[in-house]
Design an enzyme around this catalytic site. Structure first.
Site, PDB file in Angstrom:
ATOM      1  N   GLU A  82      73.994  18.634  57.136  1.00 40.74           N
ATOM      2  CA  GLU A  82      73.502  17.470  56.879  1.00 40.74           C
ATOM      3  C   GLU A  82      72.280  17.551  55.918  1.00 40.74           C
ATOM      4  O   GLU A  82      71.439  18.215  56.087  1.00 40.74           O
ATOM      5  CB  GLU A  82      72.878  16.878  58.061  1.00 40.74           C
ATOM      6  CG  GLU A  82      71.734  15.485  57.801  1.00 40.74           C
ATOM      7  CD  GLU A  82      71.561  14.685  58.824  1.00 40.74           C
ATOM      8  OE1 GLU A  82      72.210  15.106  60.050  1.00 40.74           O
ATOM      9  OE2 GLU A  82      70.677  13.943  58.811  1.00 40.74           O
ATOM     10  N   ASP A 117      67.517  16.999  73.460  1.00 43.56           N
ATOM     11  CA  ASP A 117      67.317  15.656  73.883  1.00 43.56           C
ATOM     12  C   ASP A 117      67.686  15.459  75.441  1.00 43.56           C
ATOM     13  O   ASP A 117      67.250  14.514  75.865  1.00 43.56           O
ATOM     14  CB  ASP A 117      68.283  14.763  72.983  1.00 43.56           C
ATOM     15  CG  ASP A 117      67.877  14.801  71.521  1.00 43.56           C
ATOM     16  OD1 ASP A 117      66.441  14.987  71.320  1.00 43.56           O
ATOM     17  OD2 ASP A 117      68.756  14.548  70.824  1.00 43.56           O
ATOM     18  N   GLU A 146      73.804  11.403  54.936  1.00 40.32           N
ATOM     19  CA  GLU A 146      72.995  10.316  55.614  1.00 40.32           C
ATOM     20  C   GLU A 146      72.351   9.322  54.467  1.00 40.32           C
ATOM     21  O   GLU A 146      71.680   9.923  53.297  1.00 40.32           O
ATOM     22  CB  GLU A 146      71.725  11.108  56.341  1.00 40.32           C
ATOM     23  CG  GLU A 146      70.655   9.841  57.076  1.00 40.32           C
ATOM     24  CD  GLU A 146      69.913  10.155  58.012  1.00 40.32           C
ATOM     25  OE1 GLU A 146      70.167  10.874  58.794  1.00 40.32           O
ATOM     26  OE2 GLU A 146      68.577   9.835  57.783  1.00 40.32           O
ATOM     27  N   HIS A 151      68.877   9.829  53.330  1.00 40.98           N
ATOM     28  CA  HIS A 151      68.343  11.174  52.712  1.00 40.98           C
ATOM     29  C   HIS A 151      68.842  11.209  51.154  1.00 40.98           C
ATOM     30  O   HIS A 151      68.013  11.599  50.207  1.00 40.98           O
ATOM     31  CB  HIS A 151      69.345  12.448  53.251  1.00 40.98           C
ATOM     32  CG  HIS A 151      68.685  12.421  54.636  1.00 40.98           C
ATOM     33  ND1 HIS A 151      69.345  13.294  55.597  1.00 40.98           N
ATOM     34  CD2 HIS A 151      67.823  11.904  55.418  1.00 40.98           C
ATOM     35  CE1 HIS A 151      68.625  13.351  56.646  1.00 40.98           C
ATOM     36  NE2 HIS A 151      67.700  12.225  56.741  1.00 40.98           N
ATOM     37  N   LYS A 175      69.277  16.975  53.125  1.00 39.18           N
ATOM     38  CA  LYS A 175      67.958  15.877  53.011  1.00 39.18           C
ATOM     39  C   LYS A 175      67.157  16.752  52.119  1.00 39.18           C
ATOM     40  O   LYS A 175      66.779  17.981  52.002  1.00 39.18           O
ATOM     41  CB  LYS A 175      67.283  15.799  54.369  1.00 39.18           C
ATOM     42  CG  LYS A 175      66.202  14.951  54.506  1.00 39.18           C
ATOM     43  CD  LYS A 175      65.626  14.867  55.835  1.00 39.18           C
ATOM     44  CE  LYS A 175      64.610  13.496  55.977  1.00 39.18           C
ATOM     45  NZ  LYS A 175      64.017  13.749  57.384  1.00 39.18           N
ATOM     46  N   MET A 221      79.793  14.125  69.213  1.00 35.06           N
ATOM     47  CA  MET A 221      78.954  15.130  68.306  1.00 35.06           C
ATOM     48  C   MET A 221      77.688  15.697  68.913  1.00 35.06           C
ATOM     49  O   MET A 221      77.291  15.137  69.809  1.00 35.06           O
ATOM     50  CB  MET A 221      78.357  14.365  66.982  1.00 35.06           C
ATOM     51  CG  MET A 221      77.718  15.196  65.962  1.00 35.06           C
ATOM     52  SD  MET A 221      76.092  15.071  66.346  1.00 35.06           S
ATOM     53  CE  MET A 221      75.417  13.807  64.971  1.00 35.06           C
ATOM     54  N   ASP A 224      64.274   5.646  58.152  1.00 35.99           N
ATOM     55  CA  ASP A 224      65.141   5.531  59.207  1.00 35.99           C
ATOM     56  C   ASP A 224      65.248   4.064  59.745  1.00 35.99           C
ATOM     57  O   ASP A 224      65.211   3.928  60.580  1.00 35.99           O
ATOM     58  CB  ASP A 224      65.133   6.450  60.263  1.00 35.99           C
ATOM     59  CG  ASP A 224      65.148   7.878  59.916  1.00 35.99           C
ATOM     60  OD1 ASP A 224      66.019   8.138  59.377  1.00 35.99           O
ATOM     61  OD2 ASP A 224      64.628   8.556  60.732  1.00 35.99           O
ATOM     62  N   HIS A 263      70.684  16.309  70.343  1.00 33.97           N
ATOM     63  CA  HIS A 263      70.165  17.531  70.178  1.00 33.97           C
ATOM     64  C   HIS A 263      70.240  18.473  71.661  1.00 33.97           C
ATOM     65  O   HIS A 263      70.020  17.391  72.549  1.00 33.97           O
ATOM     66  CB  HIS A 263      68.827  17.850  69.644  1.00 33.97           C
ATOM     67  CG  HIS A 263      68.719  16.923  68.408  1.00 33.97           C
ATOM     68  ND1 HIS A 263      68.485  15.650  68.196  1.00 33.97           N
ATOM     69  CD2 HIS A 263      68.952  17.260  67.043  1.00 33.97           C
ATOM     70  CE1 HIS A 263      68.207  15.344  67.146  1.00 33.97           C
ATOM     71  NE2 HIS A 263      68.575  16.184  66.168  1.00 33.97           N
ATOM     72  N   ASP A 323      60.602   9.183  54.789  1.00 40.43           N
ATOM     73  CA  ASP A 323      61.860   9.189  55.543  1.00 40.43           C
ATOM     74  C   ASP A 323      61.669   7.807  56.625  1.00 40.43           C
ATOM     75  O   ASP A 323      60.932   8.041  57.568  1.00 40.43           O
ATOM     76  CB  ASP A 323      61.971  10.130  56.287  1.00 40.43           C
ATOM     77  CG  ASP A 323      63.102  10.448  57.348  1.00 40.43           C
ATOM     78  OD1 ASP A 323      63.868   9.835  57.089  1.00 40.43           O
ATOM     79  OD2 ASP A 323      63.228  11.564  58.235  1.00 40.43           O
ATOM     80  N   ASP A 329      71.849   6.823  62.505  1.00 46.38           N
ATOM     81  CA  ASP A 329      70.782   7.675  62.739  1.00 46.38           C
ATOM     82  C   ASP A 329      69.490   6.946  62.327  1.00 46.38           C
ATOM     83  O   ASP A 329      69.084   7.172  61.020  1.00 46.38           O
ATOM     84  CB  ASP A 329      71.017   8.862  61.872  1.00 46.38           C
ATOM     85  CG  ASP A 329      70.007  10.048  62.327  1.00 46.38           C
ATOM     86  OD1 ASP A 329      69.257   9.830  63.113  1.00 46.38           O
ATOM     87  OD2 ASP A 329      69.641  11.189  61.466  1.00 46.38           O
ATOM     88  N   ASP A 348      75.919   9.493  58.699  1.00 47.15           N
ATOM     89  CA  ASP A 348      74.569   8.989  59.348  1.00 47.15           C
ATOM     90  C   ASP A 348      74.297   7.896  58.630  1.00 47.15           C
ATOM     91  O   ASP A 348      73.761   7.754  57.469  1.00 47.15           O
ATOM     92  CB  ASP A 348      73.564  10.089  59.301  1.00 47.15           C
ATOM     93  CG  ASP A 348      73.505  11.048  60.276  1.00 47.15           C
ATOM     94  OD1 ASP A 348      74.570  11.043  61.168  1.00 47.15           O
ATOM     95  OD2 ASP A 348      72.537  12.052  60.517  1.00 47.15           O
TER      96      ASP A 348
HETATM   97  C1  GCO Z   1      66.309  13.374  60.168  1.00 51.59           C
HETATM   98  C2  GCO Z   1      67.697  13.665  60.377  1.00 51.59           C
HETATM   99  C3  GCO Z   1      68.076  14.001  61.799  1.00 51.59           C
HETATM  100  C4  GCO Z   1      69.375  14.413  61.982  1.00 51.59           C
HETATM  101  C5  GCO Z   1      69.439  14.903  63.364  1.00 51.59           C
HETATM  102  C6  GCO Z   1      71.028  15.182  63.916  1.00 51.59           C
HETATM  103  O1  GCO Z   1      65.839  13.043  58.962  1.00 51.59           O
HETATM  104  O2  GCO Z   1      65.459  13.589  61.001  1.00 51.59           O
HETATM  105  O3  GCO Z   1      68.385  12.728  59.773  1.00 51.59           O
HETATM  106  O4  GCO Z   1      67.760  12.805  62.456  1.00 51.59           O
HETATM  107  O5  GCO Z   1      70.272  13.677  61.577  1.00 51.59           O
HETATM  108  O6  GCO Z   1      68.533  16.059  63.780  1.00 51.59           O
HETATM  109  O7  GCO Z   1      71.214  16.500  63.306  1.00 51.59           O
HETATM  110 MN    MN Z   2      70.537  12.261  60.009  1.00 50.44          MN
HETATM  111 MN    MN Z   3      67.239  11.269  58.680  1.00 51.98          MN
END
Ligand code: GCO
Ligand code: MN
Ligand code: MN
Length: 386
Positions: A180, A56, A216, A219, A182, A87, A256, A53, A254, A286, A244
């Site tokens: 993306e 970041d 993702e 998600h 979610k 990306m 991850d 991002h 969430d 991700d 992702d």
């Molecule tokens: C989340 C998202 C993020 C995006 C990221 C890139 O659930 O926080 O998956 O990690 O993927 O902002 O766009």
């Molecule tokens: Mn993501």
């Molecule tokens: Mn995510």
């Protein structure tokens, strides 16, 4: 064994390896790593690329001079390590300005600021050669529908993406945009919650050819959906621009998790799908390490994502070469060709003949499928006893 090659295109975000372990109930537990330290770790585990991002890499309040210095330094680290930037994306969720969304905020000035910030972040990504630009609408949504029109929000979202597609053309950046989806977190409900809804939205855009999806795993699993089915639909539509990979228990917050940490079978079908169709985009992880991890364990997390993918890829090859499995599949999908004169491409003659055909419905209902046998074989293959 199971070492990554550049052609595997394994990537991580600066925010994934760099995740310091804060959650809504507790502060950070790990030291913040610099972008250079993260790239060094990625090189060590054999990753191909790093994504980021805007903030970041460049803090939101950096001066232009600081920005330039950061860019110069990061370019050097990348050149030294051979890590590429495939990306880039925009942080449209951390700053308080986005507390009610970015492209879909009720405040027109916030909506304009979100477009301004995205154009600058596109400039930044282009400096590093990024070719995919991700849009994750983290704050695009509501907790209550009393104050925001879902219809207006959809129109504003479309307007913003149309505008940014024009900017992409204007600057000659040649980005592919990847939306993306979610379902929730951080908002109570996020707009365009699933891959299917994003695909529907894309069809309404001015430059729909430029826009695809970045599905993702976690998600779709948060919604209890089948991720492999979602990417199959995206692939069929020619819209799987990025992916992702991570993991998560169905229906939870969430999480991850490391790829394949939770749903081994689903992860297998995801890898098998990507390899079978010849997906050649980034395989982006991700995910982040458990909050309980220290730096050594963060490295184990990163190489774990890569190893799990490669192990499942090997299992997919075994599946395709296993004569018992392939025999069952042949039996399941057998076709004597007798129906092809009635179906496929429509003609009024075919339709008339099909309407007249005398089906033995009871006989059709007698046929079972050996899915229990096949599924057990898949289990045994994954467990390493085949
Ligand atoms: C989340 C998202 C993020 C995006 C990221 C890139 O659930 O926080 O998956 O990690 O993927 O902002 O766009
Ligand atoms: Mn993501
Ligand atoms: Mn995510």
């Amino acid at each position: 064994m199971y070492n990554a090659k550049p052609e595997d295109k394994f990537t991580f975000g600066l925010w994934t390896i760099g995740n310091p372990g804060a959650d809504p109930f507790g502060t950070t537990v790990r030291e913040r790593l610099t972008p250079s330290q993260i790239v060094e770790i990625l090189a060590e585990v054999g990753a191909w690329g790093v994504n980021f991002h805007d903030n970041d890499l460049v803090p939101i309040d950096a001066t232009p001079v600081e920005r330039d210095q950061i860019i110069t330094d990061f370019k050097k680290v990348l050149a030294d390590s051979g890590i590429v930037v495939p990306m880039a994306t925009t942080n449209l969720f951390s700053d308080p300005a986005f507390r009610d969304g970015a492209f879909t905020s009720n405040d027109p000035k916030v909506r304009a600021y979100a477009i301004h910030k995205t154009m600058r972040a596109m400039d930044l990504g282009a400096e590093f050669g990024a070719k995919v630009y991700v849009f994750w609408g983290g704050r695009e949504g509501t907790e209550t529908d009393a104050g925001k029109s879902a219809l207006d929000a959809g129109k504003w979202f479309r307007e913003a993406i149309n505008y940014l597609c024009e900017y992409n053309i204007d600057q000659g950046y040649d980005y592919k945009f990847a939306l993306e989806p979610k379902p929730n977190e951080p908002r109570g409900d996020i707009y365009l919650p699933t891959v299917g809804s994003a695909l529907g939205f894309i069809a309404t855009l001015d430059h729909s050819d430029m826009v695809g999806v970045n599905p993702e795993v976690a998600h779709e699993h948060m919604s209890g959906l089948n991720f492999m089915h979602a990417i199959a639909q995206a692939w069929d539509a020619g819209k799987l621009f990025h992916i992702d990979l991570n993991d998560q228990k169905i229906g939870r917050y969430d999480q991850d998790f490391r790829f394949a940490a939770e749903s081994i079978k689903q992860a297998f079908y995801i890898v098998k799908f990507l390899e079978d169709v010849g997906y050649d985009g980034s395989r982006h992880f991700d995910a982040h390490a458990y909050r309980s991890s220290d730096l050594e364990d963060v490295k184990a997390f990163a190489s774990g994502c890569i190893r799990s993918y490669l192990i499942l890829k090997e299992k997919a090859e075994k599946f395709n070469a296993d004569s018992e499995i392939q025999g069952l599949l042949a039996e399941i999908t057998t076709d004597d060709g007798s129906m092809s004169q009635y179906v496929g491409q429509y003609s009024s003659e075919k339709a008339a003949a099909l309407k007249d055909y005398g089906f033995d419905r009871v006989e059709l209902g007698r046929r079972g499928q050996p899915y229990e046998r096949l599924d057990q074989l898949v289990f045994e293959l994954l467990m390493g006893v085949r």
